[in-house]
Each structure stands twice: as C-alpha cells, then as structure tokens.
Design a protein around this motif. Structure first.
Motif, PDB file in Angstrom:
ATOM      1  N   ASP A  57      68.318  33.469  40.961  1.00  0.00           N
ATOM      2  CA  ASP A  57      68.503  32.348  41.720  1.00  0.00           C
ATOM      3  C   ASP A  57      68.997  31.208  40.876  1.00  0.00           C
ATOM      4  OD1 ASP A  57      66.382  32.011  40.251  1.00  0.00           O
ATOM      5  OD2 ASP A  57      64.924  31.540  41.746  1.00  0.00           O
ATOM      6  N   THR A  58      69.457  31.334  39.723  1.00  0.00           N
ATOM      7  CA  THR A  58      70.000  30.147  38.708  1.00  0.00           C
ATOM      8  C   THR A  58      71.560  30.286  38.812  1.00  0.00           C
ATOM      9  OG1 THR A  58      69.641  31.531  36.716  1.00  0.00           O
ATOM     10  CG2 THR A  58      67.795  30.160  37.539  1.00  0.00           C
ATOM     11  N   VAL A 108      83.943  36.074  31.125  1.00  0.00           N
ATOM     12  CA  VAL A 108      84.200  34.852  32.283  1.00  0.00           C
ATOM     13  C   VAL A 108      83.521  33.672  31.888  1.00  0.00           C
ATOM     14  CG1 VAL A 108      81.912  35.448  33.345  1.00  0.00           C
ATOM     15  CG2 VAL A 108      83.577  34.681  34.655  1.00  0.00           C
ATOM     16  N   PRO A 109      84.618  32.491  32.151  1.00  0.00           N
ATOM     17  CA  PRO A 109      83.995  31.170  31.725  1.00  0.00           C
ATOM     18  C   PRO A 109      82.855  30.629  32.330  1.00  0.00           C
ATOM     19  CG  PRO A 109      85.981  31.274  33.337  1.00  0.00           C
ATOM     20  CD  PRO A 109      85.682  32.580  32.674  1.00  0.00           C
ATOM     21  N   ALA A 110      82.216  29.876  31.777  1.00  0.00           N
ATOM     22  CA  ALA A 110      80.755  29.182  32.427  1.00  0.00           C
ATOM     23  C   ALA A 110      80.261  28.015  31.754  1.00  0.00           C
ATOM     24  CB  ALA A 110      79.616  30.250  32.005  1.00  0.00           C
ATOM     25  N   LEU A 111      79.672  27.319  32.788  1.00  0.00           N
ATOM     26  CA  LEU A 111      78.892  26.266  32.374  1.00  0.00           C
ATOM     27  C   LEU A 111      77.488  26.573  32.132  1.00  0.00           C
ATOM     28  CD1 LEU A 111      80.878  23.494  34.519  1.00  0.00           C
ATOM     29  CD2 LEU A 111      81.189  23.757  32.166  1.00  0.00           C
ATOM     30  N   MET A 160      73.438  28.565  35.550  1.00  0.00           N
ATOM     31  CA  MET A 160      74.892  28.626  35.137  1.00  0.00           C
ATOM     32  C   MET A 160      75.900  28.864  36.158  1.00  0.00           C
ATOM     33  SD  MET A 160      75.175  32.496  33.805  1.00  0.00           S
ATOM     34  CE  MET A 160      74.357  33.897  34.634  1.00  0.00           C
ATOM     35  N   VAL A 161      77.027  28.189  35.901  1.00  0.00           N
ATOM     36  CA  VAL A 161      78.045  28.209  37.003  1.00  0.00           C
ATOM     37  C   VAL A 161      79.146  29.012  36.217  1.00  0.00           C
ATOM     38  CG1 VAL A 161      79.733  26.702  38.174  1.00  0.00           C
ATOM     39  CG2 VAL A 161      77.443  25.798  37.335  1.00  0.00           C
ATOM     40  N   LEU A 210      74.980  34.787  28.279  1.00  0.00           N
ATOM     41  CA  LEU A 210      75.672  33.628  28.143  1.00  0.00           C
ATOM     42  C   LEU A 210      75.446  33.292  26.792  1.00  0.00           C
ATOM     43  CD1 LEU A 210      76.732  31.306  29.998  1.00  0.00           C
ATOM     44  CD2 LEU A 210      74.368  30.241  30.151  1.00  0.00           C
ATOM     45  N   ALA A 211      76.797  33.061  26.207  1.00  0.00           N
ATOM     46  CA  ALA A 211      76.908  33.349  24.301  1.00  0.00           C
ATOM     47  C   ALA A 211      76.712  32.070  23.749  1.00  0.00           C
ATOM     48  CB  ALA A 211      78.297  33.816  24.295  1.00  0.00           C
TER      49      ALA A 211
END
Length: 261
Positions: free
Chosen positions: A86-87, A135-138, A165-166, A230-231
């Motif tokens: 859910d995040t 994959v790119p992420a925020l 995360m986005v 998420l690195a």
C-alpha cells in the motif's frame, strides 16, 4: 540494550504514529544506550505487527548509501527497512501529504529480483545476475520520530524513514544500460533543486543489493524472487508540501512526475 518489553512498547508507539501520521519523541533521548541491534529489533516487531494487520511486504529499502550521509550519521554502512504494497505509487499519481510526517523525497533506482539472492558471500556480479530489471524511482521519506537530534538508532527503528515510493514506467536490464551513469534531475514546481548520478550509490547502485543479501544471511534470511529493492538515493532529500509538482528526469530511463496534495 533494551529489553523485550521496551522494544514492544516502542514498536507500539511507532505503529500508532503510523496510523495517526504523528511524531513521537526521540528514542535515543529516552534510552541513550539503545543500540543499532535494538533499533532493528524495534523495526522487526513493528514489521510483524503490520503484516499481522493485513499489509503485504513487497520489498526492502536501503538507505545511507552515500559517503556524505554515512559521515553525517557516524555510521559506516547502509541501513534498511521494509516496504508494503500500500506504499507503492506510479508516475502520474497524486500523493496525499497528510499520510506522512516530515515529507521529503529522494531520487533512486529500484530493482526487481528474478531469482533468490542469499549471502554471506554475495558479490555485485551475483546481485546483477539476480536482477530482472531496474526502474527509476522516487522515495517518499516519512519520519515518525522528531528530527532534531535524532541518530541512526532512531532512523532504523522508524523503518529507516521509509514512507512510500513512486515508480517510473521504463524498465532496463543490467545488460541494457550502464546503471552507474543513470542521471537524476529533480525539479519542484518547474525549478531544478537536485542533480546526481547513480554511481554515487556505493559506486554502483546494485552494490547495496549484494550488501543487503549478505546482511540478511547473518540472520538466516535471504532476498526472494519478485521483491523490489529500493537501492538508495543519489541526491539529497528535498522537502515537499501539498500543492508541489515534482518531476525527476532519469535521462535514458525516462521521467517520473507526481503531485503532492
């Protein structure tokens, strides 16, 4: 070290803060002798309670992957937390700031595993072989413990400050792109605020995946196929508030856009 009752009480406080989007006093102000081991124990109790409540674990976040952040916190290795289903947001989504506390964002790469990854001797090459794609992420940082004076013990206890995360839309395998040179240009309301390159994460953004597998091995655990890792950020955190439009340009790996409301 903290006893089991104290660990459970602090995990309860953090669970309530997560539910109400509140902030609690620093753990290290109340327990100055608390250790990193204590903080992971608190995080573990909190994690198990979240899973028991129906949340589904989808991956792990790695933090403190840059030399500057390690020096600032006085710790010589990264930290980690957990991520629930859910995040997870997607590029183009609106993100409710009221669901988080002390909201900041960072530019990162995320990896989806296609195979199990276990230490204790996992190398960067092993990690790359286990990765399905990048994959790119925020990352949306979410701090339930007061910020002033807090230490690494507070941060780890607070699920390593992970909020959400986005994820972007472009997927690349490690064979398709030199992941070290993925850029990040972070803008808020049309103005560039932060820039960086993925090599700033431990020299290669997948190095942290190997580190995490080796760290888990000390506790008899491993990373599983399908998990999202998420690195770690290659920019400084940027504060955001309701009404902000955020854009992150990852060059050959596309753009992430989102709006905070």
């Amino acid at each position: 070290m903290l006893n089991a009752e104290q660990i459970a009480q602090l995990a309860d406080e953090l669970a309530e803060a997560d539910r109400t989007h509140g902030v609690i006093p620093r753990i290290t102000a109340r327990y100055p002798d608390a250790t990193v081991e204590d903080s992971y124990a608190i995080q573990g109790v909190w994690r198990d309670r979240m899973i028991a409540s129906g949340r589904t674990l989808v991956g792990r976040k790695i933090g403190l992957t840059s030399k500057a952040m390690q020096q600032a916190t006085g710790i010589s290795e990264p930290d980690y937390g957990v991520m629930f289903d859910d995040t997870v947001f997607r590029s183009g989504d609106t993100i409710p700031t009221a669901h988080f506390s002390n909201v900041r964002i960072e530019v990162e790469l995320a990896f989806v595993l296609k195979a199990q990854l276990a230490g204790p001797d996992c190398t960067l090459e092993d990690a790359l072989a286990a990765i399905d794609y990048a994959v790119p992420a925020l990352e949306v940082l979410n701090s339930h413990i007061e910020l002033e004076g807090r230490t690494i013990v507070d941060t780890i206890s607070d699920n390593a400050a992970y909020g959400a995360m986005v994820l972007g839309d472009v997927h690349r395998t490690p064979e398709e792109i030199d992941l070290r040179w993925v850029p990040g240009i972070l803008s808020r309301n049309g103005e560039i605020e932060e820039t960086g390159v993925a090599a700033g994460v431990l020299g290669h953004p997948a190095t942290g995946v190997a580190w995490l597998a080796n760290t888990f091995a000390r506790h008899g655990a491993r990373l599983e196929a399908g998990e999202i890792i998420l690195a770690g950020s290659f920019t400084r955190p940027m504060w955001v508030k309701a009404g902000d439009e955020v854009r992150a340009d990852f060059g050959p790996m596309g753009v992430i856009e989102c709006r905070f409301v």
